[in-house]
Structures are given as structure tokens and as C-alpha cells.
Motif scaffolding. Structure first.
Motif, short mmCIF file in Angstrom:
data_model
loop_
_atom_site.label_atom_id
_atom_site.label_comp_id
_atom_site.label_asym_id
_atom_site.label_seq_id
_atom_site.Cartn_x
_atom_site.Cartn_y
_atom_site.Cartn_z
N PHE A 8 0.86 -1.18 0.00
CA PHE A 8 0.00 0.00 0.00
C PHE A 8 0.90 1.23 0.00
O PHE A 8 1.61 1.49 0.97
CB PHE A 8 -0.93 -0.01 1.22
N ARG A 11 -2.40 5.98 2.01
CA ARG A 11 -3.83 5.88 2.33
C ARG A 11 -4.24 7.10 3.14
O ARG A 11 -3.44 7.67 3.88
CB ARG A 11 -4.12 4.61 3.12
N LEU A 16 -5.57 -0.24 7.99
CA LEU A 16 -5.84 -1.15 6.88
C LEU A 16 -6.61 -2.38 7.35
O LEU A 16 -6.52 -3.45 6.75
CB LEU A 16 -4.53 -1.58 6.21
N THR A 34 2.75 4.10 3.92
CA THR A 34 2.14 5.42 4.11
C THR A 34 3.03 6.38 4.88
O THR A 34 3.20 7.53 4.50
CB THR A 34 0.78 5.28 4.83
N GLN A 54 -3.55 5.37 -3.49
CA GLN A 54 -4.66 6.30 -3.35
C GLN A 54 -4.31 7.63 -4.01
O GLN A 54 -4.91 8.00 -5.01
CB GLN A 54 -5.04 6.49 -1.88
N TYR A 75 -7.58 3.17 -5.23
CA TYR A 75 -8.70 3.65 -4.42
C TYR A 75 -9.45 4.73 -5.19
O TYR A 75 -9.24 5.93 -4.98
CB TYR A 75 -8.18 4.27 -3.13
N ARG A 297 -12.81 0.43 0.11
CA ARG A 297 -11.69 -0.30 0.70
C ARG A 297 -11.80 -1.80 0.43
O ARG A 297 -10.82 -2.47 0.13
CB ARG A 297 -11.61 0.00 2.19
#
Length: 331
Positions: A8, A11, A16, A34, A54, A75, A297
Motif C-alpha cells: 500500500f 492511504r 488497513l 504510508t 490512493q 482507491y 476499501r
């Protein structure tokens, strides 16, 4: 040991947990970049079997670092932060969530339209400033019989068209991608081109993705054909509208606008759009409800799971033949 490494990149939400719950089905090793630095992200891009983003930009340079990734799951609906051509060349699926906020964006667009049509925000500003009169809201018009023009006729625009028709709007749309058969049964009239659409509209609502073809599609030439007092609503992508041309129309009193998106996000508070008269601004919030965000999500994670269970994501934007053939997948 987990078989699949899922990265990821970034976000907005605080954890998560929802994604991890879904990804348990493939015993994924979840890596969250992140709060890490760029060196961490660049290294993990090379190791990931799946990447989820994202706001992070996944351009060609970053995609070429993906040595073993099979899917990028985004996302959102629009994927303009991802170089889809570069991903396709590397046989990487680009997945999205095309349905998650259809109701929310359509309803937010309608709320912006009605605020402009009835002068709600302007009346509130005047009233709180000590002006108690309806006169400064003039001219307002009866909604029934007015024309709503939709730039694009996808899922969200079709939902908005139903809402608007129920209120008495005549609804027209310009969407060169769709056939006459696609228009049939929608109750929406087909405009010949964007100038035809804008020239007939009392309200223009933008519902098209940002592409080379749609960038600055609503420009000075197009706005020159608009009726005086055009209401412009955008809950799609900011750069579809040439903001210099729009500001000129606002400053000259030829239009008013309600914008959920602007060309540069996150914005600088020095952006001239904030000083433009006749505007309502919301902070790219049209997509949001608690239910929609949870659905988003889950869909992002389900796309990844689907790739490793079936060979392709639930939703994707690149060519199924190009990616599946190169992976040796029968679809």
C-alpha cells in the motif's frame, strides 16, 4: 510464510483493517508505506506482487521498478495517477472501483445544482452579513422546464439524470463514446457536440474522466456559446474545465459555479478560484459516505484477491486480451 506481498503506497484512512480482513483469503503479507520515506517505497515497489495506491503517482518510472507486480489496485474510479499504458506494457492489471460512490456523487452533484438554482449559499452569506432580502438573489427561475446538460453519461451521470428528470429538468448529454443504443431508454437526449450541449443548457454538470481528449474541454470557445447565467457544476475532474476561462465567465457575471474538484489538488489557498465571485466550493468530498468508503476499501482488496484466485481483478481499465494473454491466462 505469506506467498503474496501486497504494498500500500499511501492511504487517507487511519488503518488497513478492512483490507487485511479481505486479503487473509490469500494469506497476503501487507506492507504499508504510508508513513515511510521515498527510499522505502522505491525498494518495496520492486518486491511487491500487488500494489495499491490512493494519491501516490505511479508513473512509468515507478511502474518499471515493479519487477513482479501483477496488479495495481486504485482507491477510486479515475486512474489518471497511474500510467496505464506503462502498466499494460509490463502485463500489470490496473484495477479500480467503478461503482462504489455512484449514489453519493450523483446526490452531491444534485445538491450543488439545487444550491445554485435556489441561491441557498449566497442567501446564507448575505443573511449572516446583515442583508435580509430576497432581491440580491435575483434572477432565480422555476426548475421545471429548465435544461440540465451532462458532459458524459456514465453510471453517475445516469443516476443524476433520473434525479433531475423527477424534478422536471429536461436532460441532455454529450458522450461521444456511447452509441445511440446506449442512449436509448435513458430518457436523456443526445447532444451533437459539446457546444450544442452547453448552448442549450441552463445547468452544466461534468461527469467525464480526465484524458487528453477531455482536458480543458470546457474552455473559452465553448463558454462563449453558453446562455447568460449558466450554472456550472463539476464533481468529476477539475482539469476538464479551463479554469482561466471559467473565472473570466464568473467575473463577467456570465456564469456561476459549484465545484467539488479543481485542477490542482490539494489546492493552494492562493489559487485564484477561491476569490472568484459566484462560486460554491467543496473539498473533493462528493464521493464520501461511511458506506461508500467501506465499499471502496473492500473493492480495492477484492480486486487483488481476485487476481491471485482467478487471474484477473473484478474491475480493470486496461486490455483484458493484452494482459491475460501475456500471463497465459484463459478468460
Amino acid at each position: 510464510m505469506s506467498e503474496f506481498r501486497v504494498l500500500f503506497t499511501d492511504r487517507k484512512h487511519p488503518d488497513l483493517d478492512i483490507e487485511r480482513e479481505v486479503l487473509k483469503r490469500i494469506d497476503a503479507n501487507v506492507v504499508d508505506a504510508t508513513d515511510e520515506g521515498p527510499d522505502f517505497l522505491e525498494r518495496e515497489l520492486q518486491l511487491a506482487d500487488a500494489v495499491c495506491n490512493q494519491y501516490a503517482v505511479l508513473d512509468r518510472a515507478r511502474i518499471e521498478q515493479m519487477k513482479q507486480a501483477r496488479v495495481i489496485s486504485h482507491y477510486g474510479i479515475g486512474v489518471n495517477r497511474i500510467d496505464v499504458d506503462a502498466a499494460t506494457e509490463r502485463q500489470i492489471w490496473v484495477a479500480n472501483a467503478p461503482d462504489y460512490c455512484t449514489e453519493e456523487v450523483a446526490m452531491h452533484s444534485l445538491a450543488l445544482i439545487l444550491n445554485l438554482e435556489r441561491g441557498i449559499v449566497e442567501y446564507d452569506r448575505l443573511y449572516r452579513g446583515g442583508t435580509w432580502t430576497y432581491d440580491l438573489g435575483r434572477p432565480l427561475h422555476r426548475i421545471s422546464g429548465r435544461t440540465l446538460g451532462l458532459l458524459g453519461l456514465g453510471r453517475i451521470a445516469r443516476r443524476l439524470a433520473r434525479y433531475a428528470a423527477a424534478l422536471g429538468y429536461r436532460v441532455r448529454a454529450y458522450d461521444p463514446i456511447l452509441s445511440d443504443e446506449d442512449f436509448a431508454g435513458t430518457g436523456v437526449e443526445r447532444a451533437a457536440d459539446v457546444i450544442d450541449l452547453v448552448a442549450s443548457a441552463d445547468v452544466l454538470s461534468v461527469h467525464t474522466p480526465l484524458t487528453d481528449a477531455t482536458r480543458n474541454m470546457i474552455n473559452a470557445e465553448v463558454l462563449a456559446h453558453a446562455k447568460p447565467g449558466l450554472r456550472v457544476v463539476n464533481a468529476s475532474r477539475g482539469a476538464v474545465i479551463d479554469e482561466v476561462a471559467l473565472r473570466e465567465a464568473l467575473e463577467q457575471g456570465r456564469a456561476v459555479a459549484a465545484l467539488d474538484v479543481i485542477a490542482s489538488e490539494p489546492p493552494s489557498m492562493e489559487d485564484p478560484i477561491f476569490a472568484a465571485p459566484g462560486t460554491i466550493l467543496t473539498p473533493h468530498a462528493a464521493f464520501y459516505s461511511e458506506e461508500a468508503y467501506e465499499e471502496l476499501r473492500r473493492t480495492v482488496a477484492e480486486n487483488i484477491v481476485s487476481v491471485f484466485e482467478t487471474g484477473r481483478p473484478l474491475h480493470f481499465v486496461n486490455s483484458v486480451n493484452t494482459v491475460s494473454a501475456s500471463r497465459g491466462i484463459h478468460v
